[in-house]
Design an enzyme around this catalytic site. Structure first.
Site, mmCIF file in Angstrom:
data_model
loop_
_atom_site.group_PDB
_atom_site.id
_atom_site.type_symbol
_atom_site.label_atom_id
_atom_site.label_comp_id
_atom_site.label_asym_id
_atom_site.label_seq_id
_atom_site.Cartn_x
_atom_site.Cartn_y
_atom_site.Cartn_z
ATOM 1 N N SER A 8 0.859 -1.195 0.000
ATOM 2 C CA SER A 8 0.000 0.000 0.000
ATOM 3 C C SER A 8 0.887 1.234 0.000
ATOM 4 O O SER A 8 1.759 1.387 0.868
ATOM 5 C CB SER A 8 -0.880 0.004 1.248
ATOM 6 O OG SER A 8 -1.349 1.324 1.474
ATOM 7 N N HIS A 31 -1.332 -1.360 -4.147
ATOM 8 C CA HIS A 31 -2.596 -1.070 -3.442
ATOM 9 C C HIS A 31 -2.702 0.444 -3.225
ATOM 10 O O HIS A 31 -1.833 1.052 -2.607
ATOM 11 C CB HIS A 31 -2.589 -1.816 -2.113
ATOM 12 C CG HIS A 31 -3.850 -1.730 -1.326
ATOM 13 N ND1 HIS A 31 -4.944 -2.553 -1.558
ATOM 14 C CD2 HIS A 31 -4.203 -0.934 -0.296
ATOM 15 C CE1 HIS A 31 -5.897 -2.265 -0.698
ATOM 16 N NE2 HIS A 31 -5.490 -1.278 0.081
ATOM 17 N N ASP A 33 -4.968 3.399 -1.689
ATOM 18 C CA ASP A 33 -6.033 3.676 -0.721
ATOM 19 C C ASP A 33 -6.666 5.028 -0.994
ATOM 20 O O ASP A 33 -6.065 6.068 -0.748
ATOM 21 C CB ASP A 33 -5.453 3.649 0.697
ATOM 22 C CG ASP A 33 -5.106 2.249 1.150
ATOM 23 O OD1 ASP A 33 -6.006 1.395 1.134
ATOM 24 O OD2 ASP A 33 -3.932 2.001 1.498
ATOM 25 N N MET A 35 -9.349 7.685 0.034
ATOM 26 C CA MET A 35 -10.118 8.075 1.228
ATOM 27 C C MET A 35 -10.720 9.453 1.010
ATOM 28 O O MET A 35 -10.072 10.337 0.438
ATOM 29 C CB MET A 35 -9.200 8.122 2.448
ATOM 30 C CG MET A 35 -8.443 6.833 2.703
ATOM 31 S SD MET A 35 -7.499 6.952 4.225
ATOM 32 C CE MET A 35 -6.674 5.356 4.226
ATOM 33 N N HIS A 64 -8.495 0.570 -3.488
ATOM 34 C CA HIS A 64 -9.344 0.317 -2.316
ATOM 35 C C HIS A 64 -10.060 1.614 -1.971
ATOM 36 O O HIS A 64 -9.441 2.562 -1.493
ATOM 37 C CB HIS A 64 -8.449 -0.159 -1.163
ATOM 38 C CG HIS A 64 -9.152 -0.349 0.144
ATOM 39 N ND1 HIS A 64 -8.476 -0.456 1.345
ATOM 40 C CD2 HIS A 64 -10.473 -0.468 0.451
ATOM 41 C CE1 HIS A 64 -9.345 -0.618 2.324
ATOM 42 N NE2 HIS A 64 -10.566 -0.619 1.817
ATOM 43 N N MET A 66 -12.222 3.787 0.196
ATOM 44 C CA MET A 66 -12.816 4.030 1.513
ATOM 45 C C MET A 66 -13.580 5.341 1.406
ATOM 46 O O MET A 66 -13.147 6.389 1.895
ATOM 47 C CB MET A 66 -11.711 4.080 2.577
ATOM 48 C CG MET A 66 -11.179 2.689 2.901
ATOM 49 S SD MET A 66 -9.541 2.726 3.635
ATOM 50 C CE MET A 66 -8.575 2.846 2.133
ATOM 51 N N MET A 135 -10.969 -6.343 6.153
ATOM 52 C CA MET A 135 -10.098 -5.379 6.840
ATOM 53 C C MET A 135 -9.659 -5.965 8.175
ATOM 54 O O MET A 135 -10.479 -6.431 8.963
ATOM 55 C CB MET A 135 -10.836 -4.058 7.086
ATOM 56 C CG MET A 135 -11.072 -3.213 5.843
ATOM 57 S SD MET A 135 -9.569 -2.741 4.953
ATOM 58 C CE MET A 135 -8.698 -1.760 6.174
ATOM 59 N N GLY A 140 -8.627 3.653 7.528
ATOM 60 C CA GLY A 140 -8.352 5.079 7.702
ATOM 61 C C GLY A 140 -6.885 5.416 7.788
ATOM 62 O O GLY A 140 -6.466 6.448 7.279
ATOM 63 N N PHE A 141 -6.099 4.533 8.422
ATOM 64 C CA PHE A 141 -4.696 4.881 8.658
ATOM 65 C C PHE A 141 -3.798 3.656 8.547
ATOM 66 O O PHE A 141 -4.227 2.547 8.874
ATOM 67 C CB PHE A 141 -4.524 5.498 10.051
ATOM 68 C CG PHE A 141 -5.330 6.759 10.211
ATOM 69 C CD1 PHE A 141 -4.835 7.980 9.774
ATOM 70 C CD2 PHE A 141 -6.613 6.713 10.743
ATOM 71 C CE1 PHE A 141 -5.592 9.139 9.877
ATOM 72 C CE2 PHE A 141 -7.379 7.867 10.854
ATOM 73 C CZ PHE A 141 -6.872 9.089 10.423
ATOM 74 N N ASP A 173 -6.007 -6.640 4.820
ATOM 75 C CA ASP A 173 -5.407 -5.304 4.746
ATOM 76 C C ASP A 173 -5.382 -4.691 6.134
ATOM 77 O O ASP A 173 -6.430 -4.475 6.743
ATOM 78 C CB ASP A 173 -6.257 -4.459 3.788
ATOM 79 C CG ASP A 173 -5.738 -3.035 3.599
ATOM 80 O OD1 ASP A 173 -4.645 -2.725 4.087
ATOM 81 O OD2 ASP A 173 -6.457 -2.257 2.938
ATOM 82 N N GLY A 174 -4.157 -4.426 6.609
ATOM 83 C CA GLY A 174 -3.995 -3.757 7.900
ATOM 84 C C GLY A 174 -3.165 -4.569 8.874
ATOM 85 O O GLY A 174 -3.512 -5.695 9.207
ATOM 86 N N GLY A 175 -2.020 -4.010 9.264
ATOM 87 C CA GLY A 175 -1.174 -4.660 10.267
ATOM 88 C C GLY A 175 -0.500 -5.933 9.784
ATOM 89 O O GLY A 175 -0.129 -6.783 10.594
ATOM 90 N N GLY A 195 1.446 -2.013 4.085
ATOM 91 C CA GLY A 195 1.880 -0.636 3.888
ATOM 92 C C GLY A 195 3.134 -0.330 4.661
ATOM 93 O O GLY A 195 4.242 -0.322 4.111
ATOM 94 N N SER A 196 2.979 -0.117 5.969
ATOM 95 C CA SER A 196 4.139 0.312 6.752
ATOM 96 C C SER A 196 5.237 -0.751 6.793
ATOM 97 O O SER A 196 6.417 -0.409 6.787
ATOM 98 C CB SER A 196 3.704 0.718 8.165
ATOM 99 O OG SER A 196 2.919 -0.277 8.743
HETATM 100 C C1 DX5 Z 1 -5.915 1.353 5.954
HETATM 101 C C2 DX5 Z 1 -5.549 1.042 4.534
HETATM 102 C C3 DX5 Z 1 -4.411 0.141 4.396
HETATM 103 C C4 DX5 Z 1 -3.121 0.658 4.995
HETATM 104 C C5 DX5 Z 1 -2.420 -0.510 5.584
HETATM 105 O O1 DX5 Z 1 -7.143 1.970 5.991
HETATM 106 O O2 DX5 Z 1 -6.642 0.459 3.853
HETATM 107 O O3 DX5 Z 1 -4.217 -0.276 3.047
HETATM 108 O O4 DX5 Z 1 -2.265 1.282 4.085
HETATM 109 O O5 DX5 Z 1 -1.295 -0.065 6.250
HETATM 110 P P1 DX5 Z 1 -0.466 -0.998 7.243
HETATM 111 O O6 DX5 Z 1 0.050 -2.143 6.443
HETATM 112 O O7 DX5 Z 1 0.597 -0.097 7.761
HETATM 113 O O8 DX5 Z 1 -1.422 -1.455 8.328
HETATM 114 ZN ZN ZN Z 2 -6.274 -0.471 1.892
#
Ligand code: DX5
Ligand code: ZN
Length: 220
Positions: A8, A31, A33, A35, A64, A66, A135, A140-141, A173-175, A195-196
């Site tokens: 992401s 990916h 995002d 928003m 994606h 949101m 999710m 959101g973040f 998606d997420g963590g 992402g991170s």
């Molecule tokens: C969150 C996004 C994710 C986000 C994941 O709302 O949809 O795609 O970038 O980031 P990490 O991998 O850091 O949780």
């Molecule tokens: Zn996403």
């Protein structure tokens, strides 16, 4: 089956996105995002940005959304050439009509659910979709912790997909990192957004390889 790794760009350097895309060229999809500051309390890209990214990306774009009112706005992302367009079940008025529209525009259609949204009502709609996004954080973040209590939804989805013979990708998606990817793969996911863990790594390509290796052997 091999795991798909979709970095992401939410955690990438927004002032240098072309360069950032080059650092993840060994991944499967990018990916993106989107928003809108309404569906989630954060604001990112719109369709013109996606179109520009598409032009320079070495990989197809996995968008994606949101956003509120995807029935109105999602087709625009297919029109600018997104490979897949995933909208939220909580936001869509008519998911089936929207999925058909996305497919008719040449995109893969995806439906996403937040951690607190049950998946059961959507199982019978699986033939209308090319992917389902569970999710594993509140949308959101980036940089949040993986919510393990979402895993039973993947088990239900995996059972439904395997039993039907449909080719529906199951995305989380997420963590996602080299530990949580194993948990998600064992539960039934085959497509992993990170992402991170990718962009905060010194060398994103090495982290992508690490994630793939961690998931391999655990994907159903
Ligand atoms: C969150 C996004 C994710 C986000 C994941 O709302 O949809 O795609 O970038 O980031 P990490 O991998 O850091 O949780
Ligand atoms: Zn996403």
């Amino acid at each position: 089956m091999a795991a798909r790794i979709n970095p992401s760009i939410l955690t990438a350097d927004f002032a240098n996105l072309e360069r950032e895309l080059g650092r993840i060229a060994t991944a499967d999809l990018v990916h993106v995002d989107v928003m809108d500051n309404h569906f989630v309390p954060n604001l990112t890209f719109g369709p013109r940005m996606v179109e520009s990214l598409q032009r320079v990306s070495p990989l197809p774009l996995d968008v994606h959304l949101m956003i509120d009112d995807p029935d109105r706005w999602a087709p625009g992302y297919a029109e600018v050439g997104a490979f897949s367009v995933t909208f939220h079940a909580e936001a869509a008025a008519d998911p089936v009509t929207l999925a058909r529209r996305l497919r008719s525009l040449g995109a893969r259609a995806g439906i996403a659910v937040k951690p607190g949204t049950a998946i059961e009502p959507y199982l019978e709609l699986l033939p209308e979709f090319d992917q389902v996004l569970v999710m594993t954080v509140e949308p959101g973040f980036g940089g949040q912790s993986f919510i393990e209590s979402t895993m039973p939804k993947l088990a239900l989805l995996r059972e439904a997909v395997s039993g039907s013979g449909l080719d529906v990708w199951l995305q989380v998606d997420g963590g996602i990192n080299e530990r949580t990817i194993v948990t998600a793969a064992e539960a039934g996911a085959d497509t992993f957004v990170a992402g991170s863990s990718v962009f905060n790594a010194g060398e994103p390509a090495e982290q992508i390889a690490l994630l793939r290796a961690a998931a391999s052997g655990h994907v159903h």
